[in-house]
Design an enzyme around this catalytic site. Structure first.
Site, PDB file in Angstrom:
ATOM      1  N   GLY A   1      37.227  36.045  52.680  1.00 39.32           N
ATOM      2  CA  GLY A   1      38.386  35.883  53.557  1.00 39.32           C
ATOM      3  C   GLY A   1      39.697  36.265  52.916  1.00 39.32           C
TER       4      GLY A   1
ATOM      5  N   HIS B   1      35.287  29.908  51.523  1.00 33.79           N
ATOM      6  CA  HIS B   1      35.429  28.463  51.672  1.00 33.79           C
ATOM      7  C   HIS B   1      36.284  28.109  52.879  1.00 33.79           C
ATOM      8  CE1 HIS B   1      36.702  24.348  49.846  1.00 33.79           C
ATOM      9  NE2 HIS B   1      35.610  24.232  50.567  1.00 33.79           N
TER      10      HIS B   1
ATOM     11  N   LYS C   1      45.701  38.730  33.098  1.00 34.86           N
ATOM     12  CA  LYS C   1      46.239  37.470  32.571  1.00 34.86           C
ATOM     13  C   LYS C   1      45.217  36.749  31.692  1.00 34.86           C
ATOM     14  CE  LYS C   1      49.415  37.031  36.426  1.00 34.86           C
ATOM     15  NZ  LYS C   1      49.222  38.460  36.780  1.00 34.86           N
TER      16      LYS C   1
ATOM     17  N   SER D   1      38.174  39.753  37.427  1.00 38.19           N
ATOM     18  CA  SER D   1      39.006  39.034  36.470  1.00 38.19           C
ATOM     19  C   SER D   1      40.448  39.539  36.571  1.00 38.19           C
ATOM     20  CB  SER D   1      38.444  39.209  35.054  1.00 38.19           C
ATOM     21  OG  SER D   1      39.155  38.408  34.132  1.00 38.19           O
TER      22      SER D   1
END
Length: 636
Positions: free
Chosen positions: A295, A319, A419, A416
């Site tokens: 989403g 989720h 950061k 990933s």
């Protein structure tokens, strides 16, 4: 009845016949005298019809859409009637009477009186259509459910907006008041809307007039003034819109760059990277593919591009039910448009932290390839929610990897971030641990489980560009953390193509990085966006510096000093393998430390979580807000 131009022609013919009779009656002040001039009236009426049609048709009185009639149409009707009357009078005096076609006693003033009668008759019939349309609009705009609005700015722009609202009842708006600081306009009525006062009355608009929304129509006002008005409207509890009008285009007040939305690629300062999707399509065609975080902006774009590779089944897992619902609606539309009905789309609502639920999902659908995009990514937010960052980014990834290894998933791609290199934030440290877990799983299974490091993704949900756009739309200011803050940037399509290429290129344990060119100062990005929006920094929009937030670096890096990296077969993609070439685990006690990290997160001990993250990621240096700059410079 809707008057068409053919109806108007028939009505005009009737007018041209009736008005001469009325003219004679008025001129002689005796209806009985009409009978004495019947022959002359008939000849005159025939000439009147011929001459007036000869003028009306070229002038265009039968090719107008009269429901939108205005002053210009009034002028045209007046011109046509006046010109035809002058020609008819000239014909009467110079031709018809001298030749005896019309009797000598026929009054010479009849064409003038006839013209004075024809003008209101012809004009009135036409403007009935305009009047009917006007009252229809008024009824539509006065509906109880229409939102009451105030127009701030009683100039040309404000007038045009009122007319535009009136012409489009479907907008559901009803203008009830003008606001203007020019006291000379107060209490005047413009297009049926009264100027009720200056900005001082904004506070009472809601209670006094039931206003729900303010529309600021002041295209020539400086940005500072717009910001002040926006602030006053919000304090008054009003929704605010700043609407540029069509007149700005005609007056040249809108730059060409404003005629289209700002393209994200305009901000890259380099050519976008395009990759060859043939190898990816061959890899995914006919397979069951799962995308976690489907989403989100990255997950959704992954799903879009995966559908183009014709998988047998796409499992879109997320989720948030609303985001997954909207994403799958869009994907189904895409399937219909591309006739990809053979692809089965499976929306799944699940939390990657729920191991039993994820086991059931993977056992049911048996994905061959998993693209893991689900993560918590907001740096300052994760500094305040350390336990959740760990449970989602670390433990959720561990769950997926262990289940993928157990249930025969062939390929796994972790998304990933840069950061994760010398992290100064909890988010970066958790993503670095996730990279370790992927490399460890690749070593244990011998399968192509890989990771992809993103730079900042332009236009993704929560990224800086949508924030800047919102701030610019609100009149500013645009907020930048530090004038020297630099970031690597990539577009959503570039990021997704990198992920898909990683699935095809990976043999196990690699970390892939896109060649994003030189880092870009966030300040320069903000300036570019302001300029591309057609505004000027300092005049229309101000930039203010807010300081680095907790966990933020001044500059990002793509590789650790200890990492070995090289270009792949795709020249714009690097791969990092570290010790994987030697068959070394990224960390000897990785799983033991992750279990301790899980226990610390479950206990709610933030300090212990940070200490364990430092043991897992020795390069991790937590940065508080007041120490952000120095630490960020040290981690360059």
């Amino acid at each position: 009845m809707r008057l068409r131009n053919r109806h108007l022609l028939l009505l005009d013919l009737l007018v041209f016949c009736v008005c001469p009779v009325l003219a004679v009656a008025l001129r002689t002040d005796s209806p009985a005298s009409v009978a004495a001039h019947v022959h002359s009236l008939a000849i005159y009426a025939l000439f009147a019809i011929a001459i007036r049609l000869a003028v009306f048709i070229p002038v265009g009185l039968y090719s107008r859409y009269w429901r939108y009639a205005s002053v210009a149409e009034i002028a045209q009707v007046t011109l046509a009637v006046s010109l035809s009357t002058l020609l008819l009078w000239s014909a009467l005096l110079a031709v018809l009477t001298p030749l005896g076609v019309i009797q000598q006693g026929f009054p010479r003033s009849i064409p003038l009186i006839d013209g004075l009668l024809v003008l209101p008759a012809v004009g009135g019939i036409r403007f009935l259509a305009r009047l009917r349309h006007y009252y229809q609009q008024r009824r539509a705009n006065n509906r109880p459910e229409a939102q009451r609005v105030a127009i701030v700015g009683a100039g040309e722009a404000g007038g045009m907006i009122v007319k535009e609202i009136a012409a489009n009842p479907q907008l559901g708006l009803h203008p009830v008041a003008f606001i203007d600081d020019d006291s000379r306009k107060h209490n005047l009525v413009i297009h049926g809307v009264r100027v009720v006062g200056g900005r001082e009355v904004l506070a009472e608009l809601r209670d006094r007039y039931g206003v729900q929304q303010a529309i600021i129509a002041m295209p020539t006002a400086p940005g500072k003034t717009i910001r002040e008005l926006v602030q006053l409207c919000r304090q008054a509890g009003l929704a605010v819109r700043v609407v540029p009008g069509v007149f700005e285009l005609l007056a040249g007040k809108v730059m060409v760059s404003q005629l289209r939305p700002v393209d994200i690629t305009d901000l890259l300062r380099r050519e976008p990277v395009c990759t060859d999707m043939k190898s990816v399509a061959a890899l995914l065609r006919g397979k069951v593919v799962m995308v976690t975080g489907a989403g989100g902006s990255i997950g959704l774009e992954l799903c879009r591009q995966i559908l183009q590779c014709a998988p047998a089944e796409l499992v879109a897992l997320g989720h948030g039910e609303n985001s997954v619902f909207e994403a799958c609606n869009e994907l189904r539309t895409l399937l219909r448009e591309t006739r990809g009905a053979a692809v089965s789309l499976r929306p799944v609502i699940a939390d990657i932290r729920d191991r039993q639920r994820m086991r059931a999902v993977l056992a049911t659908y048996r994905p061959v390839v998993i693209f893991h995009a689900a993560a918590h990514k907001h740096v300052p937010l994760m500094e305040e929610n350390v336990q959740d960052a760990v449970s989602n980014n670390v433990l959720g990834t561990r769950n997926l990897l262990e289940l993928a290894s157990e249930l025969g998933v062939e390929r796994f791609v972790l998304i990933s971030t840069d950061k994760a290199v010398n992290p100064t934030s909890v988010m970066g440290a958790t993503k670095r641990v996730a990279e370790f877990l992927v490399q460890d799983a690749a070593l244990r299974t011998g399968r192509p489980f890989v990771a992809v490091r993103f730079g900042n993704v332009l236009g993704s949900r929560g990224s800086v560009v949508p924030l800047f756009k919102q701030q610019i739309a609100a009149g500013g200011p645009v907020t930048v953390t530090h004038p020297e803050a630099e970031r690597y940037f990539m577009t959503i399509p570039e990021a997704v193509q990198l992920v898909l290429q990683a699935a095809a290129l990976g043999s196990g344990g690699e970390i892939f990085v896109l060649d994003m060119g030189q880092p870009v100062r966030v300040l320069d990005l903000a300036r570019d966006l302001i300029r591309l929006t057609g505004l000027k920094e300092g005049e229309d929009i101000e930039i203010v510096f807010t300081g680095l937030r907790p966990g933020e670096k001044l500059r990002e890096r793509l590789f650790l000093d200890s990492e070995e990296y090289a270009r792949t077969a795709h020249q714009q993609i690097f791969q990092v393998r570290n010790g994987m070439l030697k068959g070394e685990s990224p960390l000897a006690d990785l799983h033991q430390l992750v279990k301790k990290l899980e226990a610390a997160a479950a206990s709610g001990s933030e300090k212990r979580v940070r200490r364990l993250l430092q043991r897992l990621v020795p390069e991790y240096t937590p940065v508080p807000a007041d120490g952000a700059l120095a630490a960020a410079e040290n981690h360059g």
